[in-house]
Design an enzyme around this catalytic site. Structure first.
Site, PDB file in Angstrom:
ATOM      1  N   TYR A   1       3.620   1.922   1.842  1.00 32.06           N
ATOM      2  CA  TYR A   1       4.315   2.257   3.099  1.00 32.06           C
ATOM      3  C   TYR A   1       5.821   2.000   2.956  1.00 32.06           C
TER       4      TYR A   1
ATOM      5  N   GLN B   1     -17.781   4.621   4.795  1.00 33.82           N
ATOM      6  CA  GLN B   1     -18.248   5.840   5.454  1.00 33.82           C
ATOM      7  C   GLN B   1     -17.896   5.908   6.937  1.00 33.82           C
TER       8      GLN B   1
ATOM      9  N   ARG C   1       2.960  -8.735   3.987  1.00 31.84           N
ATOM     10  CA  ARG C   1       1.934  -8.195   3.074  1.00 31.84           C
ATOM     11  C   ARG C   1       2.662  -7.547   1.905  1.00 31.84           C
TER      12      ARG C   1
ATOM     13  N   GLU D   1       0.813  -1.236   0.000  1.00 28.16           N
ATOM     14  CA  GLU D   1       0.000   0.000   0.000  1.00 28.16           C
ATOM     15  C   GLU D   1       0.844   1.283   0.000  1.00 28.16           C
TER      16      GLU D   1
ATOM     17  N   HIS E   1      -1.616   3.927  -1.542  1.00 26.16           N
ATOM     18  CA  HIS E   1      -2.666   4.868  -1.134  1.00 26.16           C
ATOM     19  C   HIS E   1      -2.739   6.074  -2.068  1.00 26.16           C
TER      20      HIS E   1
HETATM   21  P1  FAD Z   1     -35.950   6.763   4.986  1.00 23.29           P
HETATM   22  O1  FAD Z   1     -34.977   5.871   4.350  1.00 23.29           O
HETATM   23  O2  FAD Z   1     -36.445   7.904   4.195  1.00 23.29           O
HETATM   24  O3  FAD Z   1     -37.179   5.865   5.458  1.00 23.29           O
HETATM   25  C1  FAD Z   1     -38.368   6.409   5.938  1.00 23.29           C
HETATM   26  C2  FAD Z   1     -39.485   5.410   5.737  1.00 23.29           C
HETATM   27  O4  FAD Z   1     -40.633   5.859   6.409  1.00 23.29           O
HETATM   28  C3  FAD Z   1     -39.889   5.195   4.293  1.00 23.29           C
HETATM   29  O5  FAD Z   1     -39.802   3.823   3.955  1.00 23.29           O
HETATM   30  C4  FAD Z   1     -41.329   5.690   4.228  1.00 23.29           C
HETATM   31  O6  FAD Z   1     -42.123   4.926   3.344  1.00 23.29           O
HETATM   32  C5  FAD Z   1     -41.775   5.505   5.640  1.00 23.29           C
HETATM   33  N1  FAD Z   1     -42.875   6.399   6.057  1.00 23.29           N
HETATM   34  C6  FAD Z   1     -42.913   7.743   6.000  1.00 23.29           C
HETATM   35  N2  FAD Z   1     -44.075   8.183   6.516  1.00 23.29           N
HETATM   36  C7  FAD Z   1     -44.794   7.096   6.902  1.00 23.29           C
HETATM   37  C8  FAD Z   1     -46.044   6.911   7.515  1.00 23.29           C
HETATM   38  N3  FAD Z   1     -46.818   7.933   7.871  1.00 23.29           N
HETATM   39  N4  FAD Z   1     -46.458   5.656   7.755  1.00 23.29           N
HETATM   40  C9  FAD Z   1     -45.687   4.585   7.425  1.00 23.29           C
HETATM   41  N5  FAD Z   1     -44.488   4.722   6.841  1.00 23.29           N
HETATM   42  C10 FAD Z   1     -44.022   5.948   6.601  1.00 23.29           C
HETATM   43  N6  FAD Z   1     -26.747   7.190   2.644  1.00 23.29           N
HETATM   44  C11 FAD Z   1     -25.527   6.804   2.944  1.00 23.29           C
HETATM   45  O7  FAD Z   1     -25.162   6.818   4.111  1.00 23.29           O
HETATM   46  N7  FAD Z   1     -24.669   6.366   2.001  1.00 23.29           N
HETATM   47  C12 FAD Z   1     -25.015   6.316   0.708  1.00 23.29           C
HETATM   48  O8  FAD Z   1     -24.194   5.915  -0.120  1.00 23.29           O
HETATM   49  C13 FAD Z   1     -26.305   6.704   0.348  1.00 23.29           C
HETATM   50  N8  FAD Z   1     -26.701   6.668  -0.927  1.00 23.29           N
HETATM   51  C14 FAD Z   1     -27.945   7.061  -1.245  1.00 23.29           C
HETATM   52  C15 FAD Z   1     -28.321   7.040  -2.573  1.00 23.29           C
HETATM   53  C16 FAD Z   1     -29.597   7.424  -2.937  1.00 23.29           C
HETATM   54  C17 FAD Z   1     -29.983   7.398  -4.368  1.00 23.29           C
HETATM   55  C18 FAD Z   1     -30.506   7.851  -1.941  1.00 23.29           C
HETATM   56  C19 FAD Z   1     -31.895   8.265  -2.306  1.00 23.29           C
HETATM   57  C20 FAD Z   1     -30.125   7.896  -0.622  1.00 23.29           C
HETATM   58  C21 FAD Z   1     -28.841   7.521  -0.268  1.00 23.29           C
HETATM   59  N9  FAD Z   1     -28.398   7.574   1.040  1.00 23.29           N
HETATM   60  C22 FAD Z   1     -27.156   7.151   1.363  1.00 23.29           C
HETATM   61  C23 FAD Z   1     -29.221   8.172   2.102  1.00 23.29           C
HETATM   62  C24 FAD Z   1     -29.872   7.120   2.982  1.00 23.29           C
HETATM   63  O9  FAD Z   1     -30.605   6.228   2.206  1.00 23.29           O
HETATM   64  C25 FAD Z   1     -30.728   7.851   3.991  1.00 23.29           C
HETATM   65  O10 FAD Z   1     -29.919   8.653   4.793  1.00 23.29           O
HETATM   66  C26 FAD Z   1     -31.493   6.890   4.871  1.00 23.29           C
HETATM   67  O11 FAD Z   1     -32.313   6.063   4.097  1.00 23.29           O
HETATM   68  C27 FAD Z   1     -32.340   7.629   5.890  1.00 23.29           C
HETATM   69  O12 FAD Z   1     -33.002   6.687   6.674  1.00 23.29           O
HETATM   70  P2  FAD Z   1     -34.368   6.966   7.425  1.00 23.29           P
HETATM   71  O13 FAD Z   1     -34.755   5.659   7.988  1.00 23.29           O
HETATM   72  O14 FAD Z   1     -34.219   8.108   8.328  1.00 23.29           O
HETATM   73  O15 FAD Z   1     -35.386   7.409   6.302  1.00 23.29           O
HETATM   74  P1  NAP Z   2     -26.890  16.923   0.211  1.00 26.78           P
HETATM   75  O1  NAP Z   2     -25.610  16.207   0.225  1.00 26.78           O
HETATM   76  O2  NAP Z   2     -27.241  17.809   1.317  1.00 26.78           O
HETATM   77  O3  NAP Z   2     -26.919  17.743  -1.155  1.00 26.78           O
HETATM   78  C1  NAP Z   2     -27.951  18.574  -1.531  1.00 26.78           C
HETATM   79  C2  NAP Z   2     -27.544  19.399  -2.751  1.00 26.78           C
HETATM   80  O4  NAP Z   2     -28.595  20.264  -3.070  1.00 26.78           O
HETATM   81  C3  NAP Z   2     -26.337  20.256  -2.538  1.00 26.78           C
HETATM   82  O5  NAP Z   2     -25.562  20.214  -3.739  1.00 26.78           O
HETATM   83  C4  NAP Z   2     -26.887  21.659  -2.331  1.00 26.78           C
HETATM   84  O6  NAP Z   2     -25.867  22.482  -2.804  1.00 26.78           O
HETATM   85  C5  NAP Z   2     -28.180  21.626  -3.120  1.00 26.78           C
HETATM   86  N1  NAP Z   2     -29.273  22.417  -2.570  1.00 26.78           N
HETATM   87  C6  NAP Z   2     -29.669  22.514  -1.276  1.00 26.78           C
HETATM   88  N2  NAP Z   2     -30.745  23.323  -1.154  1.00 26.78           N
HETATM   89  C7  NAP Z   2     -31.028  23.746  -2.415  1.00 26.78           C
HETATM   90  C8  NAP Z   2     -32.024  24.609  -2.949  1.00 26.78           C
HETATM   91  N3  NAP Z   2     -32.927  25.198  -2.182  1.00 26.78           N
HETATM   92  N4  NAP Z   2     -32.003  24.824  -4.262  1.00 26.78           N
HETATM   93  C9  NAP Z   2     -31.104  24.258  -5.060  1.00 26.78           C
HETATM   94  N5  NAP Z   2     -30.139  23.441  -4.611  1.00 26.78           N
HETATM   95  C10 NAP Z   2     -30.104  23.182  -3.294  1.00 26.78           C
HETATM   96  O7  NAP Z   2     -28.071  15.924   0.088  1.00 26.78           O
HETATM   97  P2  NAP Z   2     -28.376  14.718  -0.896  1.00 26.78           P
HETATM   98  O8  NAP Z   2     -27.525  14.709  -2.112  1.00 26.78           O
HETATM   99  O9  NAP Z   2     -29.834  14.817  -1.072  1.00 26.78           O
HETATM  100  O10 NAP Z   2     -28.019  13.444  -0.060  1.00 26.78           O
HETATM  101  C11 NAP Z   2     -28.725  13.125   1.132  1.00 26.78           C
HETATM  102  C12 NAP Z   2     -27.833  12.394   2.079  1.00 26.78           C
HETATM  103  O11 NAP Z   2     -27.564  11.110   1.557  1.00 26.78           O
HETATM  104  C13 NAP Z   2     -26.526  13.132   2.219  1.00 26.78           C
HETATM  105  O12 NAP Z   2     -26.352  13.557   3.542  1.00 26.78           O
HETATM  106  C14 NAP Z   2     -25.493  12.141   1.853  1.00 26.78           C
HETATM  107  O13 NAP Z   2     -24.519  12.012   2.872  1.00 26.78           O
HETATM  108  C15 NAP Z   2     -26.216  10.825   1.712  1.00 26.78           C
HETATM  109  N6  NAP Z   2     -25.649  10.197   0.514  1.00 26.78           N
HETATM  110  C16 NAP Z   2     -24.380   9.774   0.580  1.00 26.78           C
HETATM  111  C17 NAP Z   2     -23.806   9.216  -0.521  1.00 26.78           C
HETATM  112  C18 NAP Z   2     -22.379   8.722  -0.477  1.00 26.78           C
HETATM  113  O14 NAP Z   2     -21.843   8.333  -1.494  1.00 26.78           O
HETATM  114  N7  NAP Z   2     -21.737   8.701   0.651  1.00 26.78           N
HETATM  115  C19 NAP Z   2     -24.514   9.082  -1.687  1.00 26.78           C
HETATM  116  C20 NAP Z   2     -25.822   9.541  -1.714  1.00 26.78           C
HETATM  117  C21 NAP Z   2     -26.364  10.104  -0.607  1.00 26.78           C
HETATM  118  P3  NAP Z   2     -25.958  24.031  -3.093  1.00 26.78           P
HETATM  119  O15 NAP Z   2     -26.750  24.572  -1.938  1.00 26.78           O
HETATM  120  O16 NAP Z   2     -24.571  24.532  -3.164  1.00 26.78           O
HETATM  121  O17 NAP Z   2     -26.631  24.143  -4.406  1.00 26.78           O
HETATM  122 FE1  SF4 Z   3     -16.792   0.147   6.538  1.00 33.08          FE
HETATM  123 FE2  SF4 Z   3     -19.005  -0.860   7.587  1.00 33.08          FE
HETATM  124 FE3  SF4 Z   3     -19.114   0.469   5.272  1.00 33.08          FE
HETATM  125 FE4  SF4 Z   3     -18.002  -1.960   5.438  1.00 33.08          FE
HETATM  126  S1  SF4 Z   3     -20.147  -1.442   5.767  1.00 33.08           S
HETATM  127  S2  SF4 Z   3     -17.159  -0.215   4.389  1.00 33.08           S
HETATM  128  S3  SF4 Z   3     -17.032  -1.865   7.430  1.00 33.08           S
HETATM  129  S4  SF4 Z   3     -18.542   1.294   7.248  1.00 33.08           S
END
Ligand code: FAD
Ligand code: NAP
Ligand code: SF4
Length: 674
Positions: free
Chosen positions: A167, A340, A215, A165, A253
């Site tokens: 090192y 993450q 390694r 890696e 790295h």
């Molecule tokens: P949610 O996942 O939004 O779940 C809420 C649930 O509540 C839903 O299933 C909804 O149907 C249900 N619900 C709402 N109201 C009601 C009601 N009144 N009755 C019954 N059910 C209800 N996060 C990461 O950490 N890493 C990533 O790489 C990542 N990639 C992502 C990629 C995409 C495309 C998206 C969309 C999200 C991604 N996220 C990622 C974000 C991550 O999925 C969210 O942070 C996470 O799902 C939040 O969890 P939550 O349980 O709070 O809410």
């Molecule tokens: P986010 O990371 O908060 O990004 C939101 C984007 O929208 C930003 O680019 C922001 O930038 C813009 N924005 C915010 N308010 C706005 C407005 N009023 N009008 C126009 N643009 C606006 O949120 P997200 O992409 O929705 O993701 C949600 C969560 O999922 C994040 O916290 C992220 O960590 C997680 N997630 C993680 C991964 C991963 O690979 N680790 C992948 C997907 C999701 P500007 O304000 O500069 O425009």
């Molecule tokens: Fe790291 Fe857990 Fe994500 Fe695996 S699932 S890469 S151990 S944070």
């Protein structure tokens, strides 16, 4: 027996490993402070109890110059023995074996005492190293031998010498960083001299009945790395010098090729281990993106490796081996390779943990004890937060009903798993599904909960985990037919050939990847195609294994990815994965614009202002990925006397900077206390 190859014993002559699972080295941050050693011991104990054959500790420097970070963990005086004995005792109590990784960071160290083969700064550190003198080299070799001997006295079953890696030992091994003109520089016979000296002296210090793993970098993935012939020459010399096992190292790295993030195909680099295995007679260990017992078992069955190293998968599930052995693989909490909560934490100098297992490296703090009194709980929302809360609460003995308006569990993870390269996210939902069944959670899908339903149900505790709603920014024309939210797109709404993505957070990047994917192309991406796109030549004919040509994909769409703030797009993405997303989109011609103001949407597309100039982006579709807002309508304005207690977690509690790491952790922490 399930997974008979993976779970079979390995006889090393002087000692036996109970199976072929090696828990690869993973720095948690607990190693660096003596007062964390009791917690570190529990962390290892759980993994040993879970059946791992051999644990390799996080890297411990043999001396101050080799620190990764100032005041990193050490084992270089007898005063350190007491701490390390806590670890070895915990592992041996559970029938496991443990080796100490000796890691000299060389020029990757983040402090002013850094040394290397030559005085060449690495592109990922601001500290310029001092070239080790001949006397300095001798001191370094002595330090390795001393640490290994102390490790033996502390009860370790062996050591792993970190030689990959990028090192220190890797820095000596490659002309990229070794410009010396003495007997440690020049041809490969000289460049490998330090590695061989270290192995011989460690062997001398510890005798024959001690595991010595080396390694070795099998592909450096940087210019000026070694060729395959050189690597084989080094491996054979290491074998002659007395190593017991050779572990696979992949990429420096500072390499600009991803080696472990989730979009790297599973076992992408295992063919290298297979080739090495054919060239040496000591057992070899495969590594990188191996995360299921099926895959690990098949690598051994087909002769690609003798053992399999899994680091992050053992963070994600300490019981990986036991569950495999009991044919309960569907209960394994699979590492989704997101980085993450583990590596991204480490790079921020925070304690590592795991997104899917918030107990990782917090075993003594987050404890799931049986509930003193079983209570009846409603969890509303089966996204990551609600799933985590429901499973932990039910495992503690509470009666849990889990509601979701959708037809499947998972919330937004159902969208995340559709992103090309994020197929692993489906594993988390498979795991939670198995846990819900195991702990008897009453799951009510297709049920939108309202205040009336909650009021008449008589629950003791109500957990509101209803997540978020996508934000709809107030741009004139936002209600036009050419505007879609990311939810529409990921659920399959038709999208034009030219697209403006509003918002460049994690979801904006992910949606761009989704839109670039050719309809019908296989997912997960086949290994050869992925290797071609990142210019990786597994034959390693060129130094470092970087191919001269790159496989280019014709982009499916022309995309503009936009954000309002000034600065690099994706700056908020993970340290270890953000650059991968940026590089992948840039390669496919995505135009990334910062400092944008959104003026208007119309049939022509999206009108923006940037650097004082108004411009129409003539696109067919505008996709809104502008963040989210909490959905918490179920929370009562004030608690009712004598009524149930309400709790708010995940996106419903706070939408800003929400991710699944926080959602799952909050669910588990709440449920551990109820
Ligand atoms: P949610 O996942 O939004 O779940 C809420 C649930 O509540 C839903 O299933 C909804 O149907 C249900 N619900 C709402 N109201 C009601 C009601 N009144 N009755 C019954 N059910 C209800 N996060 C990461 O950490 N890493 C990533 O790489 C990542 N990639 C992502 C990629 C995409 C495309 C998206 C969309 C999200 C991604 N996220 C990622 C974000 C991550 O999925 C969210 O942070 C996470 O799902 C939040 O969890 P939550 O349980 O709070 O809410
Ligand atoms: P986010 O990371 O908060 O990004 C939101 C984007 O929208 C930003 O680019 C922001 O930038 C813009 N924005 C915010 N308010 C706005 C407005 N009023 N009008 C126009 N643009 C606006 O949120 P997200 O992409 O929705 O993701 C949600 C969560 O999922 C994040 O916290 C992220 O960590 C997680 N997630 C993680 C991964 C991963 O690979 N680790 C992948 C997907 C999701 P500007 O304000 O500069 O425009
Ligand atoms: Fe790291 Fe857990 Fe994500 Fe695996 S699932 S890469 S151990 S944070």
């Amino acid at each position: 027996m399930p997974y008979p190859h993976l779970l079979s014993e390995l006889d090393l002559g002087f000692t036996k490993l109970r199976n072929r699972v090696v828990m690869g080295s993973m720095h948690t941050g607990l190693e660096d402070r003596f007062w964390h050693y009791p917690a570190l011991a529990e962390y290892y104990r759980e993994r040993a109890k879970g059946g791992v054959g051999l644990i390799v500790t996080g890297g411990i420097s043999p001396n101050r110059e080799g620190w990764l970070l100032p005041f990193g963990g050490t084992l270089n005086t007898v005063f350190d023995l007491r701490n390390h004995r806590k670890l070895t005792r915990a592992v041996h109590d559970e029938g496991g074996k443990i080796a100490l990784q000796i890691l000299h960071a060389g020029r990757y160290g983040y402090h002013p005492f850094v040394v290397s083969a030559s005085a060449l700064r690495s592109p990922i550190s601001k500290f310029k190293p001092r070239a080790l003198t001949g006397a300095g080299i001798e001191r370094t070799v002595r330090a390795y031998a001393r640490t290994a001997r102390l490790a033996q006295r502390a009860g370790y079953d062996g050591v792993e010498i970190m030689g990959s890696e990028g090192y220190l030992l890797n820095q000596f091994l490659c002309s990229r960083t070794n410009r010396r003109t003495d007997r440690y520089g020049g041809g490969i016979e000289n460049r490998m001299r330090l590695a061989l000296d270290v192995v011989r002296r460690v062997r001398q210090a510890c005798g024959e009945r001690f595991i010595v793993i080396y390694r070795l970098s099998l592909i450096d993935l940087v210019e000026g790395g070694n060729t395959w012939d050189e690597t084989v020459q080094v491996a054979r010399a290491l074998e002659a010098a007395g190593v017991t096992l050779i572990n696979t190292g992949i990429g420096w790295h500072e390499a600009r090729v991803p080696t472990i993030v989730t979009s790297v195909p599973r076992a992408a680099f295992a063919p290298l281990t297979a080739r090495l295995r054919a060239a040496v007679s000591v057992p070899v260990i495969a590594s990188n993106r191996i995360n299921t017992p099926e895959l690990a078992d098949s690598l051994i069955a087909e002769g690609s490796a003798d053992l399999v190293s899994m680091a992050r998968p053992l963070l994600a599930d300490p019981q990986f081996v036991v569950k495999a052995a009991e044919d309960r693989a569907d209960e394994i909490n699979t590492c989704i390779a997101c980085n993450q909560a583990c590596l991204d934490h480490t790079f921020r100098n925070e304690r590592a943990s795991c997104l899917v297992n918030p107990r990782a490296a917090r075993e003594t703090e987050l404890v799931y004890r049986p509930a003193a009194r079983a209570r009846s709980l409603a969890v509303v929302g089966a996204g990551p937060a609600g799933l985590s809360a429901a499973c932990v609460a039910a495992s503690r003995g509470h009666r849990v009903t889990l509601f979701d308006a959708g037809e499947t569990i998972g919330g937004q993870f159902n969208l995340a798993k559709r992103i090309p390269g994020k197929e692993e996210f489906a594993e988390t939902l498979r795991y939670f599904g198995a846990q819900l069944r195991k702990h008897g959670v009453d799951v009510r899908l297709g049920t939108r909960v309202d205040a009336a339903l909650l009021a008449r149900s008589g629950y003791d505790e109500i957990v509101v985990a209803t997540g978020i709603v996508p934000r709809r920014p107030a741009i004139p024309g936002i209600d036009g037919a050419n505007v879609l939210s990311y939810v529409d797109v990921l659920r399959g709404a038709p999208v034009g050939r030219t697209v403006a993505v509003v918002g460049a957070g994690g979801i904006g990047f992910d949606v761009s990847e989704f839109l670039l994917h050719r309809a019908g192309a296989p997912l997960p991406q086949p290994r050869d195609e992925w290797l071609g796109e990142w210019s990786v030549d597994l034959d390693v004919t060129e130094p470092g294994g970087l191919a001269q040509t790159r496989h280019e994909r014709a982009p499916e769409r022309q995309i503009w990815l936009l954000q309002r703030k000034k600065g690099k797009l994706g700056a908020g993405l993970g340290k270890t994965s953000g650059w991968v997303h940026r590089a992948a989109l840039a390669r496919q011609g995505v135009k990334m614009l910062d400092g944008v103001a959104y003026l208007e949407i119309g049939p022509r597309g999206l009108k923006i202002e940037r650097e004082g100039v108004d411009e129409w982006l003539e696109v067919e579709t505008i996709v809104v990925c502008a963040g989210q807002e909490s959905l918490r309508e179920l929370m009562p304005a004030s608690p009712q006397p004598g009524g149930p207690r309400f709790h708010l977690i995940g996106g419903a509690a706070l939408a800003s900077e929400l991710d699944a790491e926080r959602a799952i952790r909050e669910g588990a922490e709440l449920a551990a206390k109820l």
